[in-house]
Write a protein that holds these residues in place. Structure first.
Motif, short mmCIF file in Angstrom:
data_model
loop_
_atom_site.label_atom_id
_atom_site.label_comp_id
_atom_site.label_asym_id
_atom_site.label_seq_id
_atom_site.Cartn_x
_atom_site.Cartn_y
_atom_site.Cartn_z
N MET A 18 0.82 -1.21 0.00
CA MET A 18 0.00 0.00 0.00
C MET A 18 0.87 1.27 0.00
SD MET A 18 -3.44 -0.87 0.20
CE MET A 18 -4.45 0.28 1.17
N ALA A 19 2.15 1.17 -0.18
CA ALA A 19 2.97 2.38 -0.24
C ALA A 19 3.63 2.47 -1.62
CB ALA A 19 4.01 2.36 0.87
N SER A 20 4.32 3.56 -1.89
CA SER A 20 4.79 3.77 -3.26
C SER A 20 5.94 2.84 -3.61
CB SER A 20 5.18 5.22 -3.47
OG SER A 20 6.49 5.43 -3.01
N TYR B 203 10.41 -1.62 1.68
CA TYR B 203 9.43 -2.15 2.63
C TYR B 203 10.06 -2.71 3.89
CZ TYR B 203 5.87 -1.77 -0.96
OH TYR B 203 5.00 -1.30 -1.89
N ARG C 219 0.52 4.26 11.08
CA ARG C 219 -0.63 4.64 10.26
C ARG C 219 -1.78 3.65 10.42
NH1 ARG C 219 -2.14 7.48 6.87
NH2 ARG C 219 -3.44 5.86 6.04
N ASP D 242 -4.07 4.11 13.32
CA ASP D 242 -5.12 5.12 13.11
C ASP D 242 -6.30 4.51 12.35
OD1 ASP D 242 -3.16 6.71 14.13
OD2 ASP D 242 -2.81 7.86 12.31
N THR D 243 -5.97 3.72 11.32
CA THR D 243 -7.03 3.12 10.52
C THR D 243 -7.89 2.19 11.37
OG1 THR D 243 -5.50 3.19 8.65
CG2 THR D 243 -7.49 1.89 8.36
N PHE E 64 -10.01 4.16 13.83
CA PHE E 64 -11.07 4.87 13.15
C PHE E 64 -12.19 3.92 12.69
CE2 PHE E 64 -13.21 7.12 9.83
CZ PHE E 64 -13.40 8.34 10.44
N GLN E 65 -11.81 2.78 12.14
CA GLN E 65 -12.84 1.85 11.66
C GLN E 65 -13.66 1.29 12.83
OE1 GLN E 65 -13.47 2.07 8.70
NE2 GLN E 65 -11.62 2.26 7.46
N ARG F 213 0.89 4.02 23.00
CA ARG F 213 0.62 4.95 21.90
C ARG F 213 -0.83 4.82 21.42
NH1 ARG F 213 4.73 3.84 18.18
NH2 ARG F 213 3.34 2.32 17.23
N ASN G 56 -3.07 6.46 23.82
CA ASN G 56 -3.00 7.92 23.68
C ASN G 56 -3.79 8.41 22.47
OD1 ASN G 56 -1.43 8.09 25.95
ND2 ASN G 56 0.52 8.25 24.84
N LYS G 57 -3.73 7.62 21.40
CA LYS G 57 -4.52 8.00 20.22
C LYS G 57 -6.01 7.95 20.54
CE LYS G 57 -1.27 6.73 16.65
NZ LYS G 57 -0.93 5.89 15.50
N TYR H 10 -8.22 11.20 19.97
CA TYR H 10 -9.29 11.21 18.98
C TYR H 10 -10.66 11.17 19.63
CZ TYR H 10 -5.66 10.00 15.58
OH TYR H 10 -4.54 9.99 14.81
#
Lengths: 263, 263
Positions: A1-3, A8, A20, A23-24, A27-28, A203, A206-207, A211
């Motif tokens: 999923m990265a460029s 990697y 990252r 966060d996903t 959020f989901q 971490r 804390n997120k 959020y």
């Protein structure tokens, strides 16, 4: 999923990808927590499916339909993307394959897939932690959130193969010896770093705190007021438990499974 | 997308739904910003589609396939969910219809759909704001993010029908007069509240600031350090522009279109 220029296996890159993905996942789960448990959507041949022609559970069906589309979009040719549906039941990619960078050779060739366990634990354990009991009839919306949450969890956990490959390269002799001896516990001990695990848990907690605060038009900083019902569910304690009891152990299981096949 | 006991037209409920949707939009755009522009996926019959049997653009195709699944999950029977694909091309829901609460009668009967405009503006304007130029080959991943971002934008903008219905009910005489006169500008003036618009813009900018900060294991509060490349793109300035120039004007257009059909 990265460029494509991305390496990697560089540890800094692995770390930023994992951050990252936290966060996903958070959020989901917050999205899913808007709706009630809605147990019927996980039950095989539930009452509401009568006359629909759907057999098995509703979420399973929607998951397979979604994975059909994503398989055609070559999602499952990426070494960090594992389908919940058996590969033999998925269509071939429609797009031509991406070029696989040299360092991904091993990652591509070893197919560790813990999704049946992830699916099981999501329904039995994570859902009761993040949703309220009951049925609000929002079956379609709940299922769409479930699928996105399951995909995010699966990607995070299977990123363990990248972590394992990177760890192997930093200590090839130690790992090779344990792998040759088939020493599962020895591999697990060597790759375990309790200090890093605690940092990850702290971490994500804390997120969840950050959020979960109300952000208004008056201030750019959290105010200590919880934002709504679903944020009382997906709180720091829950996120900590999900990482401590599910995500971290399964990631390490992926790492060990991967290394045992790597030899 | 909310539970059945919920009164969709209560202003506090509308407000909290809109606030949640801001998070979803922000988050989906941050996800998309991981990848480069990848213009080829928006082009009809692009080079990379040769031999795939796909006609039209890749994103359009994936969008329609996704909407097929969601249509079967009765997504588009909900008055705040509008498909990008023409309804005549979508399959019927497989699940039996949800009971429509009394207050939603008008909302269900009037089908305002600005998705072709939303799609157009997303590609021409929002994407260049939130992504870096170039092509990283991540066509599948980019498209999946696009579809989720488009759906979130569409839902937020079409929530204007709920806002409009609620405003109508608070001033039925004033609106009825303007609607009967077909006075588009008069309706627009009556429903416009500049002060509220500025508050919304300020709030999404604050969210972009708060979510764009690095959260570590050491602290539960943002540290002023931007977290990564994609957060430099989806920054407070960009989010402000997206709301000011696109989301708010289109929401008001939905409101006016809705009210003109409500009479």
């Amino acid at each position: 999923m990265a460029s494509q220029e991305w390496n990697y296996l560089e540890l800094g890159n692995i770390r930023s990808t994992l951050i990252r993905q936290e966060d996903t996942i958070l959020f989901q789960l917050i999205e899913r927590a808007q709706f009630k448990r809605n147990l019927a959507i996980y039950q095989d041949d539930a009452e509401f499916l009568k006359g629909t022609g759907i057999s098995g559970s509703y979420v399973r069906n929607l998951l397979q339909e979604t994975e059909n589309i994503h398989a055609k979009a070559r999602r499952y040719t990426s070494p960090d993307e594992k389908p919940f549906t058996s590969r033999s039941q998925l269509p071939d990619p429609v797009l031509p394959p991406l070029v696989v960078p040299e360092e991904m050779k091993y990652l591509k060739s070893i197919d560790v897939n813990l999704n049946s366990k992830i699916y099981e634990l999501y329904i039995s354990t994570i859902l009761p932690w993040v949703t309220k009991e009951g049925d609000d009839g929002q079956y379609g919306s709940s299922s769409v959130c479930d699928i996105q949450a399951l995909q995010a969890l699966s990607k995070r956990i299977h990123y363990g193969t990248f972590v394992a490959e990177s760890k192997f390269r930093s200590q090839p002799e130690e790992y090779t010896k344990l792998i040759k001896a088939g020493d599962r516990q020895g591999i697990m001990d060597l790759l375990t770093n309790k200090e890093v695990e605690e940092k990850v848990i702290k971490r994500v907690q804390n997120k969840a705190t950050a959020y979960g605060q109300e952000i208004t038009d008056e201030t750019s900083y959290p105010q200590g007021k919880p934002r709504g019902d679903q944020l009382l569910q997906v709180n720091p304690e829950t996120m900590g438990k999900i990482y401590r009891e599910i995500i971290i152990p399964l990631t390490k299981e992926v790492e060990v499974d991967y290394l045992l096949q790597r030899a």
